[in-house]
Design an enzyme around this catalytic site. Structure first.
Site, PDB file in Angstrom:
ATOM      1  N   LEU A  84       0.817  -1.219   0.000  1.00  0.00           N
ATOM      2  CA  LEU A  84       0.000   0.000   0.000  1.00  0.00           C
ATOM      3  C   LEU A  84       0.845   1.260   0.000  1.00  0.00           C
ATOM      4  O   LEU A  84       0.534   2.241   0.671  1.00  0.00           O
ATOM      5  CB  LEU A  84      -0.992  -0.019   1.172  1.00  0.00           C
ATOM      6  CG  LEU A  84      -1.801  -1.313   1.314  1.00  0.00           C
ATOM      7  CD1 LEU A  84      -2.738  -1.223   2.507  1.00  0.00           C
ATOM      8  CD2 LEU A  84      -2.573  -1.619   0.048  1.00  0.00           C
ATOM      9  N   HIS A  85       1.932   1.219  -0.778  1.00  0.00           N
ATOM     10  CA  HIS A  85       2.800   2.379  -0.963  1.00  0.00           C
ATOM     11  C   HIS A  85       2.896   2.733  -2.446  1.00  0.00           C
ATOM     12  O   HIS A  85       3.980   2.894  -2.988  1.00  0.00           O
ATOM     13  CB  HIS A  85       4.202   2.092  -0.429  1.00  0.00           C
ATOM     14  CG  HIS A  85       4.252   1.766   1.025  1.00  0.00           C
ATOM     15  ND1 HIS A  85       5.310   1.064   1.597  1.00  0.00           N
ATOM     16  CD2 HIS A  85       3.398   2.034   2.042  1.00  0.00           C
ATOM     17  CE1 HIS A  85       5.094   0.926   2.887  1.00  0.00           C
ATOM     18  NE2 HIS A  85       3.945   1.497   3.189  1.00  0.00           N
ATOM     19  N   PRO A  86       1.778   2.870  -3.167  1.00  0.00           N
ATOM     20  CA  PRO A  86       1.869   3.135  -4.603  1.00  0.00           C
ATOM     21  C   PRO A  86       2.447   4.520  -4.877  1.00  0.00           C
ATOM     22  O   PRO A  86       2.189   5.473  -4.147  1.00  0.00           O
ATOM     23  CB  PRO A  86       0.420   3.029  -5.082  1.00  0.00           C
ATOM     24  CG  PRO A  86      -0.397   3.375  -3.877  1.00  0.00           C
ATOM     25  CD  PRO A  86       0.374   2.823  -2.709  1.00  0.00           C
TER      26      PRO A  86
END
Length: 529
Positions: free
Chosen positions: A467-469
């Site tokens: 969840l670090h796009p």
């Protein structure tokens, strides 16, 4: 028709900073538009309630398309925060900046002015650290960065196990040297989370020149004669227009930002034409270069109440709540992920390429189950500088349709090998005496002594989004770049992007501190360029 000087689209980690800083100039009017609600949910502000915000209703879930070998019956989702403060209101609060070499790499890739020596002053400007005060750290900024007051004994045992394995102790992951194991600092102080909304926006909302609109869906950027002049948005079912006398700044995040740009006619011309969208500016890089950290979760059942899982029981939960309310101390002031490490998966890398987290519980994060015995812990690990690249593209010409997200995790085989090596390392650390005495069994994966091939297959099958796009509107001067180093969108006047999507390459660790740094630097760039 209403107008302001600056419109900021997206009230996340970067947008809150940009809006707050721009509104410091009393002669400038600023409007911040956020799709989610105000940050009034009480769980947001209690560090120990991270397990609630990490899985709750404040998240927007996107389906993403896995590679064929990663298909699962229940599908795959990537979540982005949809609440004022964005990720900083729901994340684990871990304060990591990455390696200096990450930013030097940005500059080398065409983002002049974004080398480490250029961005360090903005990290320091933002930071109010309760332990460090040196060349790397600030103490006068709005963002509270602190040691965790309550450290679980299991965290200390795991850190000792890391040392028994040979990892050195690291007292400051943000000093410029990440190698080793140690305690994380977090964006909190005492009993309260320090989100971008709390640190930056709330103090600014008393200014008459700053407007905040929540529950707003921006439909498109209005462009006339090659210049952004405002936005069209939907609020309570009504379409409205807000004009910008100076600039529109898009801070909607690495998924929503390219989606909005494309629906506004800015993006790959061939894709826009396919869905009947008029091409305002053909920018083939919009939505490309998607990067994310891929993550593996190892879940262990403990042989007793040796983790925060015991506080799921009503009596323990009540006791923790009373301690928190009466004294501002105890388990509720912990982020539940207190310790971690940076070390090598790929030994050919010059710098540590994998990050580790000990979660003192099982089932804390979305997609990770609890354990049969009720008391567990989780080792999360991931590669911090993946080689694989994906994309965000349109599903249709209707803004209501979510974009197609293709992360292409493990598209480059080097990534899978590095994560496999890191997983084997994590398993070995859990066999060290200081932590092994608390372990009953490993639940995930459940094979007692898996081979390297079995671990590789496990990683390929079970890896999930960290969840670090980022990277989908990257900085640069080449044909694939979307914004220049001043964050101006190529070929469109009065329009900038300021969020994780501008990163040329993902940084070595959690992105939240970096997004706030981008906000600090963006505000200066907007005022001066």
């Amino acid at each position: 028709m209403q107008s302001v000087d600056y419109i900021v689209v997206g009230g996340g980690s970067t947008g809150c900073v940009v809006a707050s800083r721009l509104s410091e100039t009393a002669s400038c009017s600023v409007a911040l538009l956020e799709a989610g609600p105000r940050d009034r949910n009480p769980y947001i502000h209690i560090p120990g309630a991270y397990y609630k915000t990490a899985q709750g209703p404040l998240l927007k879930r996107y389906a993403w398309e896995p590679r064929p070998e990663q298909q699962r019956p229940d599908g795959e989702t990537m979540v982005q925060a949809r609440v004022l403060g964005g990720g900083s209101s729901v994340n684990a609060m871990i304060y990591i900046r990455g390696n200096p070499a990450d930013y030097d790499g940005w500059a080398d890739a065409g983002a002049a002015g974004w080398a480490y020596e250029d961005v360090l002053p903005y990290f320091r400007r933002s930071e109010n650290n309760n332990r460090f005060a040196d060349a790397a750290h600030g103490t006068d900024g709005p963002l509270n960065v602190s040691d965790i007051d309550t450290i679980h004994p299991l965290t200390r045992a795991w850190l000792q196990a890391c040392q028994q394995h040979g990892l050195p102790q690291n007292i400051d992951f943000n000093s410029g040297d990440q190698a080793g194991a140690g305690l994380y600092q977090i964006t909190a102080r005492g009993r309260r989370r320090s989100s971008a909304a709390v640190a930056y926006l709330h103090p600014a909302l008393g200014r008459s020149n700053l407007q905040l609109h929540t529950g707003v869906q921006v439909a498109r950027i209005l462009i006339e004669d090659g210049r952004a002049i405002g936005v069209e948005y939907i609020q309570k079912g009504q379409r409205r227009i807000l004009k910008a006398r100076r600039e529109v700044i898009i801070s909607a995040g690495a998924i929503a930002t390219p989606h909005l740009l494309m629906h506004s006619g800015i993006g790959p011309g061939e894709v826009l034409a396919r869905y009947g969208i008029d091409v305002v500016r053909d920018l083939p890089g919009v939505g490309q270069n998607l990067q994310d950290h891929i993550e593996i979760s190892l879940v262990y059942q403990l042989n007793g109440p040796h983790s925060y899982d015991q506080y799921k029981k009503p009596i323990w939960k009540a006791m923790a709540g009373l301690e928190y309310l009466a004294f501002g101390k105890g388990p509720a002031t912990s982020n539940l992920i207190e310790g971690g490490a940076f070390w090598w998966g790929d030994k050919c890398e010059a710098l540590p390429d994998c990050q580790f987290f000990l979660a003192c519980g099982a089932g804390i994060e979305e997609g990770v189950d609890g354990v049969p015995g009720g008391n567990g812990c989780t080792i999360n690990l991931g590669q911090v500088r993946p080689h694989s690249r994906g994309e965000v593209t349109l599903k249709s010409g209707d803004l209501a349709d979510d974009p197609i997200i293709r992360p292409n995790y493990f598209g480059d085989p080097r990534d899978l090998e590095a994560v496999t090596d890191a997983t084997l390392l994590a398993m070995d650390i859990m066999k060290r005496p200081t932590i092994a005495r608390y372990i009953e069994t490993r639940v995930v994966p459940d094979h007692p002594e898996p081979t390297r091939d079995a671990v590789r297959q496990f990683c390929q099958r079970e890896a999930h989004a960290a969840l670090h796009p980022c990277g989908t509107a990257r900085m640069g001067r080449d044909a694939e770049a979307v914004v220049d180093p001043t964050l101006k969108v190529h070929g469109i006047d009065g329009l900038r992007v300021a969020d994780a999507s501008v990163m040329p390459n993902i940084i070595s660790g959690n992105l939240n501190a970096v997004c706030m740094m981008i906000g600090e630097k963006a505000a200066d760039l907007i005022r001066t360029t």
